[in-house]
Design an enzyme around this catalytic site. Structure first.
Site, mmCIF file in Angstrom:
data_model
loop_
_atom_site.group_PDB
_atom_site.id
_atom_site.type_symbol
_atom_site.label_atom_id
_atom_site.label_comp_id
_atom_site.label_asym_id
_atom_site.label_seq_id
_atom_site.Cartn_x
_atom_site.Cartn_y
_atom_site.Cartn_z
ATOM 1 C CE LYS A 14 -3.684 -2.101 2.825
ATOM 2 N NZ LYS A 14 -4.829 -1.923 1.913
ATOM 3 N NE ARG A 43 -10.684 -10.016 -2.190
ATOM 4 C CZ ARG A 43 -10.999 -9.036 -3.038
ATOM 5 N NH1 ARG A 43 -11.304 -9.327 -4.298
ATOM 6 N NH2 ARG A 43 -11.027 -7.784 -2.650
#
Length: 491
Positions: A267, A341
């Site tokens: 990020k 996920r």
């Protein structure tokens, strides 16, 4: 925060009086005003306070009132005065005087029901939450002084009994907020697991699976997320057996990424410190199980928490890796920052295979796309079951938490089809990112009724407008899930 129920408002340090829109006193407020020869009404008339929701007016107590200070707190429109309006009024009263130097606040609820008096105490307690654990040089004038909330009730015994039913939920919300507030160097997967293990004192059964057990069971997509961290990944399983023996449990699954750098798909540095709360879903599920055990809910429930760190060292998974999930499906990992996920995939499959639940509901700070879609005040709801989705959506507004149902169209399945594996962990570009994430999760539910709640917009707030929710960790979802269970699933 100490909570007391009293029969009168005599000798109050700070007295909170409810006022409805139009400067109409609630209940005994008119008596207080009469005792001061109308001084409270004149104080309102001299300014802009009208009794609107989430507004207050603090005045030195006029002659005739046995108190040091009076806080007039807005209860909103009379015909819309419900539990949430009362919570807002009680929370606003606390916020108005928390730094006043007074040690106690007395809320006059003598004309309200015992349940409403309890609700006022509950709200003030939530409003008083602060995470000050690491503030060692905070000046006294910046430190809240209110230590006791007193609620004047017509039936003190009944109000106490009603509060005893609400207090476990407040305990659970505070527990969840504490988890989300902790820095990642303190709350890593093993420490998170230790803290939920401590909930056994409430009657929960807690089982912790470490990496050796997870590897043996086949939690490979979860372990792949954590393989770049020196912190060991964990799965915590919390069971509450409050229902009939043999009844199917209901299952809740939480994403617990204790820190998310994005891994190799790292990020940007700006804002990365906020990724300590990427475990907000697991904190909400832990809070729910805390609440169910604390109030002895008549239901069988299980919580499964996937606890990992997503770090970018030389052992970290790479974009392009293919990993075999617990379900037997292969996953192409195109973006290591789509890690939540992967954690949930194994946890969902494990929950349905081991516990055979009536339904599964997962909570996760899953996608930035959810913030793009709904802003910062609504969580997204994705589900293959209208009944489950509707039960969740019916509970949320009752406790002041906003949620909105989103579509999961079959036509979008093609966006997560992989040319070399059974599924890939991202869609085609930014379009519909929250939807494709939900569709990915659905492939690991094995047809069990399921709902996915994307709480990326709501787990953390920077400038709260709700007086019962401080800036920072919200504990979002604990109250909604508890209310949903109480309304729809308890025996």
């Amino acid at each position: 925060m100490k909570i007391e129920f009293v029969a009168s408002t005599r000798e109050a340090e700070v007295l909170a009086v409810l006022v409805h829109e139009g400067r109409t006193f609630q209940g005994r407020g008119a008596e207080h005003d009469a005792a001061t020869s109308g001084a409270l009404a004149r104080a309102m008339g001299a300014g802009r306070f009208t009794g609107g929701s989430n507004s207050t007016l603090v005045v030195p107590a006029p002659v005739g009132i046995d108190a040091g200070t009076v806080v007039l707190t807005g209860a909103g429109e009379t015909d819309r005065f419900d539990d949430l309006a009362l919570e807002t009024a009680a929370g606003a009263a606390y916020q108005a005087v928390k730094l006043s130097g007074a040690a106690s606040l007395t809320i006059d609820a003598r004309d309200l029901s015992a349940d409403q008096a309890a609700r006022a105490a509950f709200a003030a307690r939530l409003a008083a939450y602060r995470f000050l654990k690491y503030r060692t040089t905070l000046k006294p004038e910046k430190t809240p002084s209110i230590e006791t909330i007193k609620v004047a009730a017509a039936d003190v015994k009944a109000a106490k009994a009603a509060y005893e039913r609400l207090a476990p939920v407040a305990d659970a919300v505070e527990f969840s907020r504490d988890l989300v507030s902790e820095p990642a160097n303190v709350l890593y997967p093993e420490e998170f697991a230790r803290r939920v293990k401590g909930l056994e004192k409430l009657g929960l059964e807690v089982e912790i699976l470490g990496e050796k057990e997870l590897e043996k069971l086949g939690f490979r997509t979860l372990l792949a997320v954590g393989q770049g961290s020196v912190r060991e990944s964990q799965v915590a399983i919390l069971k509450w057996n409050g229902g009939r023996k043999g009844d199917q449990p209901i299952a809740f699954v939480g994403k617990g990424v204790c820190f998310d750098t994005g891994g190799i798909s790292i990020k940007p540095a700006d804002g990365m410190e906020e990724m300590k709360w990427d475990m907000g879903g697991a904190a909400a599920v832990a809070g729910l199980m805390h609440a169910l055990a604390g109030r002895k809910a008549r239901v069988n429930a299980v919580g499964v928490l996937g606890l990992v760190e997503n770090m970018p060292d030389g052992a970290a998974q790479r974009p392009g890796d293919v990993v075999m999930s617990l379900s037997g499906q292969s996953v192409e990992v195109l973006n290591t920052d789509a890690e939540g996920r992967l954690v949930l995939a194994d946890c969902l499959w494990y929950a349905q295979a081991r516990f055979k639940p009536k339904f599964m509901l997962d909570l996760a700070t899953l996608t930035g796309a959810m913030i793009v879609a709904l802003g910062l005040e609504y969580a997204g709801v994705f589900s293959n079951s209208d009944e489950l989705a509707n039960n969740f959506l019916a509970a949320a507004p009752k406790v002041g938490e906003n949620a909105w149902r989103m579509p999961i169209p079959d036509a979008y399945e093609r966006h997560i089809d992989s040319p070399i594996a059974d599924v890939k962990n991202t869609g085609n570009g930014r379009a519909g990112g929250s939807i494709t994430a939900a569709l990915f999760l659905q492939r690991f539910t094995n047809g069990v009724p399921w709902a996915h709640i994307d709480i990326a917009p709501t787990a953390w707030i920077k400038e709260s407008k709700n007086p019962t929710v401080p800036d920072g960790a919200v504990g979002w979802g604990v109250r909604t899930l508890d209310r949903m269970v109480a309304d729809s699933y308890e025996a």
